[in-house]
Motif scaffolding. Structure first.
Motif, PDB file in Angstrom:
ATOM      1  N   ALA A 122     -79.625  50.710 -85.330  1.00 33.30           N
ATOM      2  CA  ALA A 122     -78.740  49.471 -85.344  1.00 33.30           C
ATOM      3  C   ALA A 122     -77.281  49.952 -85.196  1.00 33.30           C
ATOM      4  O   ALA A 122     -76.386  49.460 -84.358  1.00 33.30           O
ATOM      5  N   PRO A 125     -76.240  52.154 -81.844  1.00 35.84           N
ATOM      6  CA  PRO A 125     -76.480  51.283 -80.350  1.00 35.84           C
ATOM      7  C   PRO A 125     -75.643  50.163 -80.458  1.00 35.84           C
ATOM      8  O   PRO A 125     -75.309  49.740 -79.402  1.00 35.84           O
ATOM      9  N   LEU A 126     -75.397  49.564 -81.509  1.00 34.35           N
ATOM     10  CA  LEU A 126     -74.635  48.007 -81.712  1.00 34.35           C
ATOM     11  C   LEU A 126     -73.130  48.151 -81.798  1.00 34.35           C
ATOM     12  O   LEU A 126     -72.417  47.354 -81.422  1.00 34.35           O
ATOM     13  N   LEU A 127     -72.695  49.137 -82.409  1.00 30.60           N
ATOM     14  CA  LEU A 127     -71.549  49.506 -82.806  1.00 30.60           C
ATOM     15  C   LEU A 127     -70.598  50.478 -82.026  1.00 30.60           C
ATOM     16  O   LEU A 127     -69.621  50.588 -81.521  1.00 30.60           O
ATOM     17  N   LYS A 129     -71.995  53.162 -79.765  1.00 27.79           N
ATOM     18  CA  LYS A 129     -71.901  53.061 -78.225  1.00 27.79           C
ATOM     19  C   LYS A 129     -71.271  52.030 -77.527  1.00 27.79           C
ATOM     20  O   LYS A 129     -70.734  52.598 -76.512  1.00 27.79           O
ATOM     21  N   PRO A 130     -71.590  51.025 -77.793  1.00 25.42           N
ATOM     22  CA  PRO A 130     -70.559  49.976 -77.166  1.00 25.42           C
ATOM     23  C   PRO A 130     -69.053  50.456 -76.990  1.00 25.42           C
ATOM     24  O   PRO A 130     -68.372  50.069 -76.139  1.00 25.42           O
TER      25      PRO A 130
END
Length: 252
Positions: A122, A125-127, A129-130
């Protein structure tokens, strides 16, 4: 049977750090040379390898093979089996209180694995990487390496931090040996104990009322106890005293 065998020694922590850095270097190199569509699989492989490495360092059960083999070359004097140990442990009403601090410290290490799973599934990938993609700087080789370092190093930092904290929580560590073999050359026990005779770095205590013999050693500010429950602690203490050439402290 009660079983707690984990104690994060300084040497163990350093070994874990060295192994984790080697693993990270390997997977960064793999990521840089595989096509983009396979990087998710590589990350999954790293997570599995990380869990295996963490579990091995945390729950290593057997003593070093060379030392155990060397001790096993002597004449066997006594075997203490798991069934005997289990029965005596369940009758020792003081044991649960002794294990409470160790269980709390071990719980921190288990918690670290939960946090690591959240990182991979979570938080990254959600915080993270973006943010890297949105910055527009993720295409260069340097940024790719930094991205991978963040992905792989954060779990190591989490794990090591929890292990250091758990180590600092302990002032007394108790390793309950579930089976033991005594030889003229030393003692081998599971989990993770082997010591050669004559004894040099351990003192020995016997408690007749609670029916155990324990090897005592100080590591930094922590008293480490390797305890053997047995039906005949007097005989065990006598064998250790005779062949280990050590005075056994007696408690009744």
């Amino acid at each position: 049977m009660l079983e707690v065998s984990y104690y994060p020694t300084r040497r163990g922590l350093l070994r874990s750090v060295a192994m984790s850095q080697g693993l990270i270097t390997l997977f960064i190199a793999i990521n840089l040379f595989v096509p983009m569509e396979y990087r998710g699989m590589v990350t999954t492989a790293y997570f599995i390898a990380f869990v295996v490495l963490f579990s091995y360092s945390m729950f290593r059960q057997r003593p070093r093979g060379s030392l155990a083999k060397d001790i096993g070359s002597g004449r066997k004097l006594l075997t203490i089996k798991q069934e005997e140990v289990s029965g005596l442990q369940t009758k020792d009403l003081e044991l649960v209180n002794e294990l409470k601090p160790l269980l709390k410290a071990s719980g921190l290490s288990v918690l670290s694995m939960v946090v690591v799973m959240l990182w991979f599934l979570a938080l990254y990938p959600l915080l993270v990487k973006p943010f890297i993609i949105g910055s527009g700087a993720g295409n260069g080789i340097v940024m790719q390496v930094l991205d991978l370092l963040i992905l792989y190093e954060v779990p190591v930092v989490i794990s090591m931090t929890m292990q250091v904290l758990s180590r600092r929580m302990l002032r007394r560590y108790l390793n309950l040996l579930r089976s033991v073999e005594v030889y003229t050359t030393g003692v081998v026990g599971v989990p993770g104990f082997a010591v050669k005779f004559p004894l040099e770095s351990y003192s020995v205590r016997v408690n007749y009322a609670r029916r155990f013999v324990e090897f005592v050693k100080r590591e930094g500010g922590v008293e480490v106890l390797h305890r053997i429950y047995c039906n005949d602690p007097e005989r065990l203490a006598e064998l250790i005293s005779r062949y280990g050439k050590v005075r056994v402290e007696k408690r009744f």
